[in-house]
Design a protein around this motif. Sequence first.
Motif, PDB file in Angstrom:
ATOM      1  N   LYS A  25      -1.221   8.982   8.375  1.00  0.00           N
ATOM      2  CA  LYS A  25      -0.122   8.496   8.236  1.00  0.00           C
ATOM      3  C   LYS A  25       0.559   8.788   9.697  1.00  0.00           C
ATOM      4  N   TRP A  26      -0.610   9.516  10.554  1.00  0.00           N
ATOM      5  CA  TRP A  26       0.030   9.966  12.158  1.00  0.00           C
ATOM      6  C   TRP A  26      -0.159   8.366  12.682  1.00  0.00           C
ATOM      7  N   PRO A  27      -0.125   7.486  12.530  1.00  0.00           N
ATOM      8  CA  PRO A  27       0.265   6.502  13.340  1.00  0.00           C
ATOM      9  C   PRO A  27       1.522   6.241  12.770  1.00  0.00           C
ATOM     10  N   GLU A  28       1.945   5.930  11.601  1.00  0.00           N
ATOM     11  CA  GLU A  28       3.267   5.957  11.870  1.00  0.00           C
ATOM     12  C   GLU A  28       4.368   6.955  12.936  1.00  0.00           C
ATOM     13  N   TRP A  29       4.217   8.417  12.372  1.00  0.00           N
ATOM     14  CA  TRP A  29       4.449   8.954  13.242  1.00  0.00           C
ATOM     15  C   TRP A  29       4.170   9.737  14.701  1.00  0.00           C
ATOM     16  N   ILE A  30       3.198   9.114  15.261  1.00  0.00           N
ATOM     17  CA  ILE A  30       2.992   9.988  16.696  1.00  0.00           C
ATOM     18  C   ILE A  30       2.421   8.390  17.236  1.00  0.00           C
ATOM     19  N   GLU A  31       3.241   8.347  18.216  1.00  0.00           N
ATOM     20  CA  GLU A  31       3.235   6.507  18.704  1.00  0.00           C
ATOM     21  C   GLU A  31       1.438   6.505  19.409  1.00  0.00           C
ATOM     22  N   VAL A  32       0.752   7.158  20.270  1.00  0.00           N
ATOM     23  CA  VAL A  32      -0.163   7.466  20.943  1.00  0.00           C
ATOM     24  C   VAL A  32      -1.462   7.176  19.430  1.00  0.00           C
ATOM     25  N   TYR A  33      -1.172   7.243  18.213  1.00  0.00           N
ATOM     26  CA  TYR A  33      -2.205   6.782  17.707  1.00  0.00           C
ATOM     27  C   TYR A  33      -2.221   5.563  16.918  1.00  0.00           C
ATOM     28  N   GLN A  34      -3.368   5.019  17.393  1.00  0.00           N
ATOM     29  CA  GLN A  34      -3.356   3.909  16.637  1.00  0.00           C
ATOM     30  C   GLN A  34      -3.936   3.281  15.143  1.00  0.00           C
ATOM     31  N   GLU A  35      -5.092   4.589  14.950  1.00  0.00           N
ATOM     32  CA  GLU A  35      -5.284   4.711  14.013  1.00  0.00           C
ATOM     33  C   GLU A  35      -5.916   5.605  13.260  1.00  0.00           C
ATOM     34  N   VAL A  36      -5.958   5.869  12.376  1.00  0.00           N
ATOM     35  CA  VAL A  36      -6.706   6.932  11.857  1.00  0.00           C
ATOM     36  C   VAL A  36      -7.094   6.852   9.537  1.00  0.00           C
ATOM     37  N   ARG A  37      -7.979   6.975  10.122  1.00  0.00           N
ATOM     38  CA  ARG A  37      -8.416   5.794   8.093  1.00  0.00           C
ATOM     39  C   ARG A  37      -9.736   6.998   7.832  1.00  0.00           C
ATOM     40  N   LEU A  38      -8.998   7.775   7.030  1.00  0.00           N
ATOM     41  CA  LEU A  38     -10.363   8.172   6.363  1.00  0.00           C
ATOM     42  C   LEU A  38     -11.163   7.551   5.393  1.00  0.00           C
ATOM     43  N   ALA A  39     -12.521   8.208   5.488  1.00  0.00           N
ATOM     44  CA  ALA A  39     -14.052   7.603   5.227  1.00  0.00           C
ATOM     45  C   ALA A  39     -14.163   7.621   3.843  1.00  0.00           C
ATOM     46  N   GLU A  40     -13.109   8.414   2.984  1.00  0.00           N
ATOM     47  CA  GLU A  40     -13.302   8.478   1.657  1.00  0.00           C
ATOM     48  C   GLU A  40     -11.467   8.216   1.352  1.00  0.00           C
ATOM     49  N   THR A  41     -11.457   8.215  -0.079  1.00  0.00           N
ATOM     50  CA  THR A  41      -9.934   8.123  -0.331  1.00  0.00           C
ATOM     51  C   THR A  41      -9.735   9.764  -1.208  1.00  0.00           C
ATOM     52  N   GLY A  42      -8.340  10.123  -0.971  1.00  0.00           N
ATOM     53  CA  GLY A  42      -8.380  11.689  -1.269  1.00  0.00           C
ATOM     54  C   GLY A  42      -7.843  11.721  -0.510  1.00  0.00           C
ATOM     55  N   PRO A  43      -7.228  13.733  -0.724  1.00  0.00           N
ATOM     56  CA  PRO A  43      -6.738  14.828  -0.078  1.00  0.00           C
ATOM     57  C   PRO A  43      -7.709  15.392   1.323  1.00  0.00           C
ATOM     58  N   LEU A  44      -7.799  15.287   2.500  1.00  0.00           N
ATOM     59  CA  LEU A  44      -8.792  15.689   2.974  1.00  0.00           C
ATOM     60  C   LEU A  44      -9.461  17.187   2.650  1.00  0.00           C
ATOM     61  N   SER A  45     -10.317  16.990   2.525  1.00  0.00           N
ATOM     62  CA  SER A  45     -11.658  17.937   2.562  1.00  0.00           C
ATOM     63  C   SER A  45     -13.068  18.640   3.600  1.00  0.00           C
ATOM     64  N   LEU A  46     -13.362  19.550   3.027  1.00  0.00           N
ATOM     65  CA  LEU A  46     -14.051  19.862   4.223  1.00  0.00           C
ATOM     66  C   LEU A  46     -15.448  19.375   4.103  1.00  0.00           C
ATOM     67  N   GLY A  47     -15.920  18.265   4.853  1.00  0.00           N
ATOM     68  CA  GLY A  47     -17.259  16.867   4.888  1.00  0.00           C
ATOM     69  C   GLY A  47     -16.074  16.350   5.049  1.00  0.00           C
ATOM     70  N   ALA A  48     -15.287  16.056   5.226  1.00  0.00           N
ATOM     71  CA  ALA A  48     -14.193  14.587   5.320  1.00  0.00           C
ATOM     72  C   ALA A  48     -14.133  13.749   6.767  1.00  0.00           C
ATOM     73  N   ARG A  49     -14.725  12.722   6.635  1.00  0.00           N
ATOM     74  CA  ARG A  49     -14.812  11.600   7.876  1.00  0.00           C
ATOM     75  C   ARG A  49     -13.733  10.876   8.550  1.00  0.00           C
ATOM     76  N   ALA A  50     -13.602  11.036   9.501  1.00  0.00           N
ATOM     77  CA  ALA A  50     -12.033   9.665   9.817  1.00  0.00           C
ATOM     78  C   ALA A  50     -12.647   9.346  10.957  1.00  0.00           C
ATOM     79  N   HIS A  51     -12.097   7.783  10.688  1.00  0.00           N
ATOM     80  CA  HIS A  51     -12.097   7.067  12.082  1.00  0.00           C
ATOM     81  C   HIS A  51     -10.895   7.489  13.154  1.00  0.00           C
ATOM     82  N   VAL A  52     -10.876   7.943  14.452  1.00  0.00           N
ATOM     83  CA  VAL A  52      -9.700   7.762  15.120  1.00  0.00           C
ATOM     84  C   VAL A  52      -9.419   7.230  16.281  1.00  0.00           C
TER      85      VAL A  52
END
Length: 143
Positions: A25-52
């Motif tokens: 949701k960061w792109p909705e709240w923080i104008e400098v973020y264009q995209e933050v997409r987690l590779a896996e669904t669910g809550p943030l977890s150890l080893g989670a990967r995100a494309h930013v």
Amino acid sequence: MRYETSTTTPADPTRLWAVLSDVEKWPEWIEVYQEVRLAETGPLSLGARAHVKQRGLAAGDWTVTELDEGRVFVWESRQPGIRLVGRHAVSAEPGGGSRLTLGFEMTGALSGLVGLLLGRRTRRYVDLEGARLAAVAAEPTTA
């Protein structure tokens, strides 16, 4: 390059953590973020990967390398010649509310040059991220 900033919010730490850890949701709240997409669904977890992707910066893939649920998450990314580390911490304030502390570190063979070129923008983005996340956490929520 190393940078750290913190801000307080009247929101309780649980609410601040909920906002902070909802990275997609960061792109909705923080104008400098264009995209933050987690590779896996669910809550943030150890080893989670995100494309930013942030405005004016190269997109990168970040991996959560440390997670203390409700308190801290650290993620890191690598670009040619650079290792980037972002630290995000939530703590309770003695008089109520909470504190958000954000840290950013850039190391590696090209970090000096990239720091010179992008250091000011990076610090501005980290400051903006902290201010916006704290503000969103303080907003009334709907059940």
